[in-house]
Write a protein that holds these residues in place. Structure first.
Motif, PDB file in Angstrom:
ATOM      1  N   GLN A  70       8.591  -0.163   0.675  1.00 14.14           N
ATOM      2  CA  GLN A  70       8.294  -1.555   0.976  1.00 14.14           C
ATOM      3  C   GLN A  70       6.904  -1.682   1.575  1.00 14.14           C
ATOM      4  OE1 GLN A  70      11.198  -2.825   3.855  1.00 14.14           O
ATOM      5  NE2 GLN A  70      10.528  -1.374   5.408  1.00 14.14           N
ATOM      6  N   THR A  71       6.366  -2.899   1.557  1.00 14.92           N
ATOM      7  CA  THR A  71       5.024  -3.174   2.073  1.00 14.92           C
ATOM      8  C   THR A  71       5.099  -3.751   3.473  1.00 14.92           C
ATOM      9  OG1 THR A  71       4.021  -3.500  -0.099  1.00 14.92           O
ATOM     10  CG2 THR A  71       2.956  -4.596   1.756  1.00 14.92           C
ATOM     11  N   LEU A  72       4.233  -3.236   4.352  1.00  9.96           N
ATOM     12  CA  LEU A  72       4.087  -3.752   5.699  1.00  9.96           C
ATOM     13  C   LEU A  72       2.655  -4.234   5.912  1.00  9.96           C
ATOM     14  CD1 LEU A  72       5.852  -0.930   7.776  1.00  9.96           C
ATOM     15  CD2 LEU A  72       6.878  -3.024   6.877  1.00  9.96           C
ATOM     16  N   ALA A  73       2.492  -5.239   6.757  1.00 10.59           N
ATOM     17  CA  ALA A  73       1.187  -5.720   7.220  1.00 10.59           C
ATOM     18  C   ALA A  73       0.171  -5.978   6.108  1.00 10.59           C
ATOM     19  CB  ALA A  73       0.614  -4.727   8.228  1.00 10.59           C
ATOM     20  N   PRO A  74       0.544  -6.673   5.028  1.00 11.43           N
ATOM     21  CA  PRO A  74      -0.454  -6.993   3.995  1.00 11.43           C
ATOM     22  C   PRO A  74      -1.452  -8.010   4.529  1.00 11.43           C
ATOM     23  CG  PRO A  74       1.569  -8.194   3.582  1.00 11.43           C
ATOM     24  CD  PRO A  74       1.863  -7.285   4.742  1.00 11.43           C
ATOM     25  N   THR A  75      -2.694  -7.912   4.078  1.00  8.93           N
ATOM     26  CA  THR A  75      -3.715  -8.857   4.543  1.00  8.93           C
ATOM     27  C   THR A  75      -3.726 -10.148   3.745  1.00  8.93           C
ATOM     28  OG1 THR A  75      -5.336  -7.683   3.168  1.00  8.93           O
ATOM     29  CG2 THR A  75      -5.224  -7.086   5.507  1.00  8.93           C
ATOM     30  N   GLY A  76      -2.956 -10.214   2.662  1.00  9.22           N
ATOM     31  CA  GLY A  76      -2.908 -11.437   1.873  1.00  9.22           C
ATOM     32  C   GLY A  76      -1.866 -11.346   0.772  1.00  9.22           C
ATOM     33  N   PRO A  77      -1.589 -12.471   0.113  1.00  7.16           N
ATOM     34  CA  PRO A  77      -0.552 -12.491  -0.925  1.00  7.16           C
ATOM     35  C   PRO A  77      -0.909 -11.660  -2.157  1.00  7.16           C
ATOM     36  CG  PRO A  77      -1.706 -14.597  -0.827  1.00  7.16           C
ATOM     37  CD  PRO A  77      -2.147 -13.816   0.370  1.00  7.16           C
ATOM     38  N   LEU A  78      -2.201 -11.547  -2.480  1.00  8.03           N
ATOM     39  CA  LEU A  78      -2.585 -10.783  -3.670  1.00  8.03           C
ATOM     40  C   LEU A  78      -2.275  -9.302  -3.511  1.00  8.03           C
ATOM     41  CD1 LEU A  78      -5.974 -12.342  -4.870  1.00  8.03           C
ATOM     42  CD2 LEU A  78      -3.712 -12.517  -5.936  1.00  8.03           C
ATOM     43  N   VAL A  79      -2.529  -8.777  -2.311  1.00  9.58           N
ATOM     44  CA  VAL A  79      -2.247  -7.357  -2.098  1.00  9.58           C
ATOM     45  C   VAL A  79      -0.743  -7.114  -2.072  1.00  9.58           C
ATOM     46  CG1 VAL A  79      -2.274  -7.412   0.437  1.00  9.58           C
ATOM     47  CG2 VAL A  79      -2.906  -5.330  -0.745  1.00  9.58           C
ATOM     48  N   SER A  80       0.016  -8.080  -1.584  1.00  7.65           N
ATOM     49  CA  SER A  80       1.481  -7.957  -1.635  1.00  7.65           C
ATOM     50  C   SER A  80       1.951  -7.897  -3.083  1.00  7.65           C
ATOM     51  CB  SER A  80       2.146  -9.145  -0.931  1.00  7.65           C
ATOM     52  OG  SER A  80       1.863  -9.140   0.443  1.00  7.65           O
ATOM     53  N   ARG A  81       1.342  -8.716  -3.926  1.00  6.95           N
ATOM     54  CA  ARG A  81       1.709  -8.730  -5.344  1.00  6.95           C
ATOM     55  C   ARG A  81       1.317  -7.414  -6.020  1.00  6.95           C
ATOM     56  NH1 ARG A  81       5.246  -9.035  -8.803  1.00  6.95           N
ATOM     57  NH2 ARG A  81       4.603  -9.530 -10.923  1.00  6.95           N
ATOM     58  N   ALA A  82       0.142  -6.889  -5.681  1.00  2.00           N
ATOM     59  CA  ALA A  82      -0.306  -5.627  -6.273  1.00  2.00           C
ATOM     60  C   ALA A  82       0.630  -4.487  -5.886  1.00  2.00           C
ATOM     61  CB  ALA A  82      -1.737  -5.315  -5.833  1.00  2.00           C
ATOM     62  N   ASP A  83       1.029  -4.456  -4.619  1.00  7.68           N
ATOM     63  CA  ASP A  83       1.981  -3.425  -4.185  1.00  7.68           C
ATOM     64  C   ASP A  83       3.321  -3.579  -4.906  1.00  7.68           C
ATOM     65  OD1 ASP A  83       0.073  -2.496  -2.467  1.00  7.68           O
ATOM     66  OD2 ASP A  83       1.083  -3.117  -0.631  1.00  7.68           O
ATOM     67  N   ALA A  84       3.797  -4.816  -4.973  1.00 10.20           N
ATOM     68  CA  ALA A  84       5.087  -5.076  -5.623  1.00 10.20           C
ATOM     69  C   ALA A  84       5.066  -4.642  -7.089  1.00 10.20           C
ATOM     70  CB  ALA A  84       5.443  -6.554  -5.512  1.00 10.20           C
ATOM     71  N   LEU A  85       3.941  -4.847  -7.761  1.00  6.51           N
ATOM     72  CA  LEU A  85       3.809  -4.411  -9.156  1.00  6.51           C
ATOM     73  C   LEU A  85       4.021  -2.906  -9.278  1.00  6.51           C
ATOM     74  CD1 LEU A  85       0.751  -6.454 -10.500  1.00  6.51           C
ATOM     75  CD2 LEU A  85       3.079  -6.475 -11.436  1.00  6.51           C
ATOM     76  N   GLN A  86       3.454  -2.155  -8.332  1.00  4.67           N
ATOM     77  CA  GLN A  86       3.610  -0.703  -8.373  1.00  4.67           C
ATOM     78  C   GLN A  86       5.077  -0.302  -8.186  1.00  4.67           C
ATOM     79  OE1 GLN A  86       0.198   1.546  -6.434  1.00  4.67           O
ATOM     80  NE2 GLN A  86      -0.191  -0.532  -5.652  1.00  4.67           N
ATOM     81  N   TYR A  87       5.764  -0.980  -7.270  1.00  2.00           N
ATOM     82  CA  TYR A  87       7.173  -0.657  -7.038  1.00  2.00           C
ATOM     83  C   TYR A  87       8.002  -1.011  -8.270  1.00  2.00           C
ATOM     84  CZ  TYR A  87       5.290  -1.120  -2.264  1.00  2.00           C
ATOM     85  OH  TYR A  87       4.527  -1.040  -1.133  1.00  2.00           O
ATOM     86  N   GLU A  88       7.692  -2.153  -8.882  1.00  3.48           N
ATOM     87  CA  GLU A  88       8.443  -2.604 -10.054  1.00  3.48           C
ATOM     88  C   GLU A  88       8.212  -1.690 -11.261  1.00  3.48           C
ATOM     89  OE1 GLU A  88       7.074  -6.562 -10.659  1.00  3.48           O
ATOM     90  OE2 GLU A  88       7.852  -7.306  -8.749  1.00  3.48           O
ATOM     91  N   LEU A  89       6.950  -1.300 -11.456  1.00  2.00           N
ATOM     92  CA  LEU A  89       6.593  -0.491 -12.619  1.00  2.00           C
ATOM     93  C   LEU A  89       6.849   1.003 -12.411  1.00  2.00           C
ATOM     94  CD1 LEU A  89       3.208  -2.278 -13.440  1.00  2.00           C
ATOM     95  CD2 LEU A  89       5.357  -2.497 -14.723  1.00  2.00           C
ATOM     96  N   GLY A  90       6.977   1.411 -11.155  1.00  2.00           N
ATOM     97  CA  GLY A  90       7.186   2.826 -10.856  1.00  2.00           C
ATOM     98  C   GLY A  90       5.942   3.663 -11.038  1.00  2.00           C
ATOM     99  N   GLU A  91       4.765   3.051 -10.913  1.00  2.00           N
ATOM    100  CA  GLU A  91       3.516   3.793 -11.028  1.00  2.00           C
ATOM    101  C   GLU A  91       2.437   3.096 -10.208  1.00  2.00           C
ATOM    102  OE1 GLU A  91       2.666   3.417 -15.311  1.00  2.00           O
ATOM    103  OE2 GLU A  91       1.069   2.025 -14.750  1.00  2.00           O
ATOM    104  N   GLY A  92       1.457   3.881  -9.744  1.00  2.00           N
ATOM    105  CA  GLY A  92       0.348   3.305  -9.016  1.00  2.00           C
ATOM    106  C   GLY A  92      -0.151   4.206  -7.909  1.00  2.00           C
ATOM    107  N   PRO A  93      -1.356   3.964  -7.429  1.00  2.00           N
ATOM    108  CA  PRO A  93      -1.955   4.813  -6.393  1.00  2.00           C
ATOM    109  C   PRO A  93      -1.160   4.869  -5.095  1.00  2.00           C
ATOM    110  CG  PRO A  93      -3.602   3.376  -7.404  1.00  2.00           C
ATOM    111  CD  PRO A  93      -2.272   2.919  -7.903  1.00  2.00           C
TER     112      PRO A  93
END
Length: 244
Positions: A70-93
């Motif tokens: 899960q994501t903690l302390a995001p600085t904005g909604p876009l970064v929350s979305r980028a993190d969520a994409l990685q969790y959903e897709l199962g890939e990412g930095p």
């Protein structure tokens, strides 16, 4: 002879170092117990995004006991979305950093073939490059990553990595200290309730503190029940009688 051009170029560097030093000092001050964990983590991610050149957003990815992330302390909604994409897709930095690699650098999210699904989607959100730093929290098997997103490709350099690693270390300290603080709070609560129970037994059975404590220990041993639970029961019984 002093090179005036070099002096002019050095001034922004000095200003940057001062800004980073001030941000680090503010974060370090927030780590002095007692602290609010959520506020401290938000301060760290915001400071990282504000002071590291090229970085526009930051967040923390952390694993849970059941294996989710899960994501903690995001600085904005876009970064929350980028993190969520990685969790959903199962890939990412941030997934790779949280679970495997100490540091993961992405020079160009749109074209990096390590994450063919996530990269273009992140680029569509407006992110050009990214770096993620792994950290381990005090709790066994708990890992996480500090995620730093840049607006342009190729924005991650050695300064970004060095500064980012410092902020990641502060997150690990914050999480470790918070757990230590909770453990100490629980220990103090246990001590207090045992003290209350000892006082009750002293008054009820005219015992001194040593014998009252020994009585609790004997009850704990003979009933195979934790001492804290025995003390809780004694205090609860008195409170219940007082209400009637």
């Amino acid at each position: 002879m002093i090179d005036s051009e070099a002096v002019r170029l050095d001034e922004p560097v000095k200003a940057l170092h001062l800004e980073v030093a001030e941000a680090m000092s503010e974060v370090a001050a927030s780590l002095q117990a007692p602290m609010d964990l959520d506020s401290t983590l938000e301060l760290i991610t915001r400071s990282a995004a504000d002071t590291i050149p090229g970085i526009v957003e930051a967040s923390i990815s952390i694993t849970t006991r059941d294996g989710e992330i899960q994501t903690l302390a995001p600085t904005g909604p876009l970064v929350s979305r980028a993190d969520a994409l990685q969790y959903e897709l199962g890939e990412g930095p941030c997934l790779d950093a949280a679970l495997e690699e100490p540091v993961v650098v992405v020079e160009d999210l749109a074209t990096d073939n390590r994450w063919p699904d996530f990269g273009p989607k992140a680029a569509a959100l407006g992110f050009g490059s990214q770096v993620a730093f792994q950290f381990e929290a005090a709790q066994p098997n708990a890992r996480g990553a500090l995620n730093l997103y840049a607006g342009e490709p190729g924005a991650i350099d050695q300064d970004s990595i060095q500064l980012g690693s410092m902020f990641a270390a502060q997150i690990a300290v914050a999480l470790g200290w918070a757990r230590q603080d909770r453990t100490m709070t629980e220990a103090l609560a246990t001590r207090n309730v045992i003290g209350q129970a000892v006082g009750i037994l002293m008054e009820r059975y005219k015992l001194d503190s040593e014998r009252a404590f020994a009585f609790l220990v004997r009850l704990s041993q003979t009933s195979n029940t934790k001492l804290r639970q025995i003390a809780d029961a004694v205090v609860a019984q008195v409170n219940e009688n007082a209400e009637h």
